[in-house]
Design a protein around this motif. Structure first.
Motif, mmCIF file in Angstrom:
data_model
loop_
_atom_site.group_PDB
_atom_site.id
_atom_site.type_symbol
_atom_site.label_atom_id
_atom_site.label_comp_id
_atom_site.label_asym_id
_atom_site.label_seq_id
_atom_site.Cartn_x
_atom_site.Cartn_y
_atom_site.Cartn_z
ATOM 1 N N ALA A 415 0.843 -1.192 0.000
ATOM 2 C CA ALA A 415 0.000 0.000 0.000
ATOM 3 C C ALA A 415 0.881 1.246 0.000
ATOM 4 C CB ALA A 415 -0.911 0.004 1.223
ATOM 5 N N PRO A 416 0.416 2.324 -0.584
ATOM 6 C CA PRO A 416 1.214 3.560 -0.555
ATOM 7 C C PRO A 416 1.409 4.016 0.875
ATOM 8 C CG PRO A 416 -1.027 3.985 -1.334
ATOM 9 C CD PRO A 416 -0.865 2.502 -1.276
ATOM 10 N N PRO A 417 2.566 4.574 1.198
ATOM 11 C CA PRO A 417 2.811 5.001 2.586
ATOM 12 C C PRO A 417 1.826 6.078 3.022
ATOM 13 C CG PRO A 417 4.488 5.884 1.110
ATOM 14 C CD PRO A 417 3.696 4.909 0.306
ATOM 15 N N ALA A 418 1.355 5.935 4.248
ATOM 16 C CA ALA A 418 0.430 6.932 4.784
ATOM 17 C C ALA A 418 1.163 8.241 5.007
ATOM 18 C CB ALA A 418 -0.169 6.431 6.097
ATOM 19 N N PRO A 419 0.494 9.353 4.784
ATOM 20 C CA PRO A 419 1.164 10.640 5.020
ATOM 21 C C PRO A 419 1.525 10.782 6.493
ATOM 22 C CG PRO A 419 -1.204 10.930 4.659
ATOM 23 C CD PRO A 419 -0.884 9.511 4.328
ATOM 24 N N PRO A 420 2.704 11.321 6.803
ATOM 25 C CA PRO A 420 3.116 11.432 8.205
ATOM 26 C C PRO A 420 2.177 12.339 8.985
ATOM 27 C CG PRO A 420 4.558 12.709 6.772
ATOM 28 C CD PRO A 420 3.678 11.901 5.865
ATOM 29 N N GLN A 421 1.875 11.907 10.209
ATOM 30 C CA GLN A 421 1.020 12.687 11.087
ATOM 31 C C GLN A 421 1.871 13.727 11.836
ATOM 32 O OE1 GLN A 421 -2.309 12.468 11.307
ATOM 33 N NE2 GLN A 421 -2.312 10.872 9.713
ATOM 34 N N ALA A 422 1.542 14.951 11.640
ATOM 35 C CA ALA A 422 2.307 16.019 12.295
ATOM 36 C C ALA A 422 1.922 16.088 13.775
ATOM 37 C CB ALA A 422 2.023 17.359 11.629
ATOM 38 N N PRO A 423 2.916 16.085 14.680
ATOM 39 C CA PRO A 423 2.587 16.236 16.109
ATOM 40 C C PRO A 423 2.021 17.620 16.403
ATOM 41 C CG PRO A 423 4.954 16.385 15.754
ATOM 42 C CD PRO A 423 4.367 15.995 14.444
ATOM 43 N N ALA A 424 1.383 17.705 17.528
ATOM 44 C CA ALA A 424 0.785 18.978 17.918
ATOM 45 C C ALA A 424 1.864 20.054 18.025
ATOM 46 C CB ALA A 424 0.064 18.830 19.259
ATOM 47 N N PRO A 425 1.566 21.265 17.596
ATOM 48 C CA PRO A 425 2.556 22.346 17.672
ATOM 49 C C PRO A 425 3.008 22.588 19.107
ATOM 50 C CG PRO A 425 0.674 22.984 16.331
ATOM 51 C CD PRO A 425 0.310 21.698 17.017
ATOM 52 N N VAL A 426 4.285 22.860 19.257
ATOM 53 C CA VAL A 426 4.857 23.184 20.563
ATOM 54 C C VAL A 426 5.230 24.654 20.541
ATOM 55 C CG1 VAL A 426 6.689 22.713 22.214
ATOM 56 C CG2 VAL A 426 5.716 20.847 20.849
ATOM 57 N N GLY A 427 4.692 25.367 21.501
ATOM 58 C CA GLY A 427 5.003 26.796 21.587
ATOM 59 C C GLY A 427 4.482 27.576 20.412
ATOM 60 N N GLY A 428 3.410 27.014 19.771
ATOM 61 C CA GLY A 428 2.786 27.738 18.673
ATOM 62 C C GLY A 428 3.524 27.634 17.363
ATOM 63 N N VAL A 429 4.624 26.817 17.300
ATOM 64 C CA VAL A 429 5.392 26.666 16.061
ATOM 65 C C VAL A 429 5.146 25.276 15.509
ATOM 66 C CG1 VAL A 429 7.663 26.699 15.004
ATOM 67 C CG2 VAL A 429 7.128 28.263 16.880
ATOM 68 N N ALA A 430 4.596 25.158 14.301
ATOM 69 C CA ALA A 430 4.303 23.862 13.689
ATOM 70 C C ALA A 430 5.593 23.265 13.135
ATOM 71 C CB ALA A 430 3.283 24.021 12.564
ATOM 72 N N PRO A 431 5.841 21.952 13.383
ATOM 73 C CA PRO A 431 7.048 21.312 12.845
ATOM 74 C C PRO A 431 6.954 21.166 11.332
ATOM 75 C CG PRO A 431 5.607 19.663 13.824
ATOM 76 C CD PRO A 431 5.006 20.997 14.139
ATOM 77 N N VAL A 432 8.090 21.083 10.689
ATOM 78 C CA VAL A 432 8.145 20.896 9.243
ATOM 79 C C VAL A 432 8.006 19.412 8.935
ATOM 80 C CG1 VAL A 432 9.553 21.207 7.186
ATOM 81 C CG2 VAL A 432 9.619 22.922 9.020
ATOM 82 N N ALA A 433 7.058 19.061 8.031
ATOM 83 C CA ALA A 433 6.851 17.659 7.659
ATOM 84 C C ALA A 433 8.073 17.138 6.927
ATOM 85 C CB ALA A 433 5.603 17.526 6.780
ATOM 86 N N ARG A 434 8.465 15.896 7.241
ATOM 87 C CA ARG A 434 9.617 15.265 6.604
ATOM 88 C C ARG A 434 9.164 14.443 5.404
ATOM 89 N NH1 ARG A 434 13.144 12.113 10.845
ATOM 90 N NH2 ARG A 434 14.428 11.983 8.959
ATOM 91 N N GLU A 435 9.785 14.599 4.294
ATOM 92 C CA GLU A 435 9.447 13.864 3.077
ATOM 93 C C GLU A 435 10.070 12.474 3.125
ATOM 94 O OE1 GLU A 435 10.052 14.221 -1.764
ATOM 95 O OE2 GLU A 435 10.688 15.832 -0.413
ATOM 96 N N VAL A 436 9.266 11.439 2.792
ATOM 97 C CA VAL A 436 9.764 10.063 2.774
ATOM 98 C C VAL A 436 10.582 9.859 1.503
ATOM 99 C CG1 VAL A 436 9.124 7.639 2.757
ATOM 100 C CG2 VAL A 436 7.791 9.270 4.099
ATOM 101 N N ALA A 437 11.814 9.419 1.652
ATOM 102 C CA ALA A 437 12.685 9.237 0.495
ATOM 103 C C ALA A 437 12.225 8.051 -0.337
ATOM 104 C CB ALA A 437 14.122 9.017 0.968
ATOM 105 N N PRO A 438 12.302 8.134 -1.650
ATOM 106 C CA PRO A 438 11.911 7.001 -2.495
ATOM 107 C C PRO A 438 12.915 5.853 -2.370
ATOM 108 C CG PRO A 438 12.904 8.736 -3.822
ATOM 109 C CD PRO A 438 12.761 9.287 -2.437
#
Length: 549
Positions: A415-438
């Motif tokens: 199955a295609p990889p599920a999109p990564p779930q972003a954790p809740a923002p800490v201190g109001g700053v959203a983390p940058v999503a990491r791209e899965v390498a092919p």
């Protein structure tokens, strides 16, 4: 109205549908090979059928036999109807994919597999198999590829029977349209057994209507465009078991009592062709004393002659009388024996299993040889086999296929990889999503429109994150329904290892390009690792033949 194999499958389907019971222990080792198709590489033979596999009543089977290695490249068991009866009645190659078509407990089942690896494709659902109801319970027969679609025919199980024809989308395996066909008299049985396509892609179907064998013609929208019945004499339940189409005519075959009959008809009108005899009918014979038995199946040789495979009951020149596999080659126009095949006799009987009855179930021919599949033994303990020979019938060889009784469950592409779930923002700053390498990184380079003298037309630079295997094929359409392999490459790479592979046509591929002048070539690589991940690399380009020096 049906062959013994179709009758047995119909009984199993009805038993599962009505009683919902498990398999019989008497079928514990029973397997059959009832469908065959040839790949673009003459050494690739696709085989289909079914086998009992506890706790299933029956399971569908498909595999790619490699004649050069004498073993299966892959062999899969497909359970389209878990706990009930299903079986592939047709195997249809179409480019990079292979379709298994058959019954799933009274419904139409279509499985889409990767022709190179056998993996089921999720385009046809999460399991790689799409099961469709056509209303009443049905028993599918043969199928054919037509312009990116699969056309399959068969009949309903309940009486009065109706013939069905369905157009299946090759991308999703969904039924685009279907039709049930009845006779003018609603109490008369009608059924379809096999289908082929004319030069315009219109389906031509064999079967029966009432007490007569019949051929039917449809347009691409499955609208009936003609029917022709043939009187096969006093034989009850006359039915054409197979049909094949030439440039301007067709041939259908039937076993009628103790006779093997072929009907010739013109296209598009389905008019009986008198060159084959009165009413377009001609009696065919296998060698020696005895009578034709079982079903009959057709293929067309490169010369235009017709190849008929089935079984012969009698001594046929052997010491004892028994059901034996038999083949015959017949001339394109009159269906007289083709004396260029089987040592000038045109027909040949075989005795490969000296203590068991045996029969052919399907036959095919390529530019290099003849291939067929069948079964030996009695129902309940059958064993499948593969037959191969040169185009003139020499070098015949029978190979048992015991692995079909223990084939592993089919694998489904990851199955295609599920999109990564972003954790809740800490201190109001959203983390940058990491791209899965092919899995693999690739670059096509030095692509030339005219191959070099050695066939080289480009380079592929490849690297993998993990240890991987890359299997590549270069192919092109050379006729309406035929795709030819022009070359191939296989390589194994260590993790993070960069490899440059030349893309090179074989000598046969260069000759094919020279004859065509120009071909649209598809370069297709499947890269896979040990964990089951796979990645497809594809590039399409137009190649021109080298200029004469």
């Amino acid at each position: 109205m049906m062959s013994s194999r179709a009758a047995a499958l119909a009984a199993a389907v009805m038993l599962a549908a009505v009683l919902g019971q498990g398999p019989s222990n008497a079928l514990a080792a029973d397997a059959d090979a009832s469908a065959i198709a040839l790949g673009t590489d003459p050494s690739d033979v696709f085989v289909g059928g079914s086998a009992q596999s506890a706790p299933e009543l029956r399971s569908s089977l498909a595999g790619r036999w490699n004649a050069a290695r004498g073993s299966f490249d892959w062999l899969e068991r497909v359970d389209a109807a878990p706990g009930a009866a299903d079986a592939f009645t047709a195997i249809v190659p179409a480019g990079a994919f292979l379709y298994g078509v058959g019954s799933a407990n009274g419904q139409l089942a279509v499985a889409k597999m990767d022709a190179d690896t056998g993996r089921l494709r999720r385009a046809c659902g999460a399991t790689g198999v799409r099961v469709s109801s056509l209303g009443p319970a049905v028993l599918p027969g043969r199928a054919v590829a037509v312009g990116g679609h699969i056309v399959v025919v068969g009949r309903t199980l309940a009486r009065p029977m109706r013939g069905f024809i369905a157009d299946v989308d090759g991308g999703t395996c969904a039924v685009v349209r279907s039709a049930l066909v009845a006779a003018a008299d609603p109490g008369v049985d009608v059924g379809f057994t096999a289908v082929d396509a004319d030069a315009s892609g219109n389906p031509v179907v064999s079967g029966f209507s009432g007490g007569k064998a019949a051929v039917f013609r449809f347009d691409r929208s499955l609208i009936p465009r003609g029917t022709q019945t043939f009187d096969l004499g006093r034989s009850p339940g006359a039915v054409f078991s197979d049909v094949k189409i030439g440039p301007d005519r067709g041939v259908a075959v039937a076993r009628a009592g103790s006779r093997l009959l072929a009907a010739c008809f013109t296209l598009p009108g389905l008019t009986p062709d008198a060159r084959c005899g009165m009413g377009g009918l001609r009696a065919l014979r296998y060698p020696g004393p005895g009578v034709p038995a079982g079903g009959a199946t057709l293929a067309r040789l490169p010369t235009g002659s017709w190849l008929v495979a089935g079984a012969h009951a009698g001594t046929a020149g052997f010491a004892s009388g028994r059901l034996r596999p038999a083949l015959g080659a017949f001339q394109p126009a009159t269906l007289g024996a083709d004396r260029h095949v089987f040592a000038l006799a045109g027909t040949q009987g075989f005795d490969p299993f000296r203590s068991e009855p045996a029969a052919f179930g399907a036959v095919a021919a390529s530019s290099t040889g003849i291939a067929a599949v069948g079964d030996s033994g009695l129902p309940g303990s059958r064993s499948p086999f593969l037959f191969s020979a040169r185009l003139d019938g020499t070098k015949p060889e029978f190979t048992p296929l015991p692995g079909m009784t223990t084939a592993p469950a089919a694998r489904v592409e990851p199955a295609p990889p599920a999109p990564p779930q972003a954790p809740a923002p800490v201190g109001g700053v959203a983390p940058v999503a990491r791209e899965v390498a092919p899995l693999a990184r690739a670059r096509f380079g030095r692509l030339a429109h005219r191959p070099a003298a050695d066939g080289t037309f480009g380079v592929l630079t490849l690297s993998c994150r993990h240890e991987c295997t890359a299997r590549g094929r270069y192919s092109a359409h050379v006729r309406r329904h035929r795709r030819a392999r022009l070359g191939s490459t296989t390589a194994r790479l260590a993790a993070n290892w960069h490899l440059r592979m030349r893309l090179t046509l074989t000598r046969a591929g260069l000759r094919l390009l020279a004859r065509a002048g120009r071909l649209e070539v598809t370069v297709r690589f499947v890269v896979s690792d040990r964990a089951g991940a796979a990645q497809l690399l594809r590039r399409t380009m137009t190649l021109h033949a080298r200029r004469a020096s």
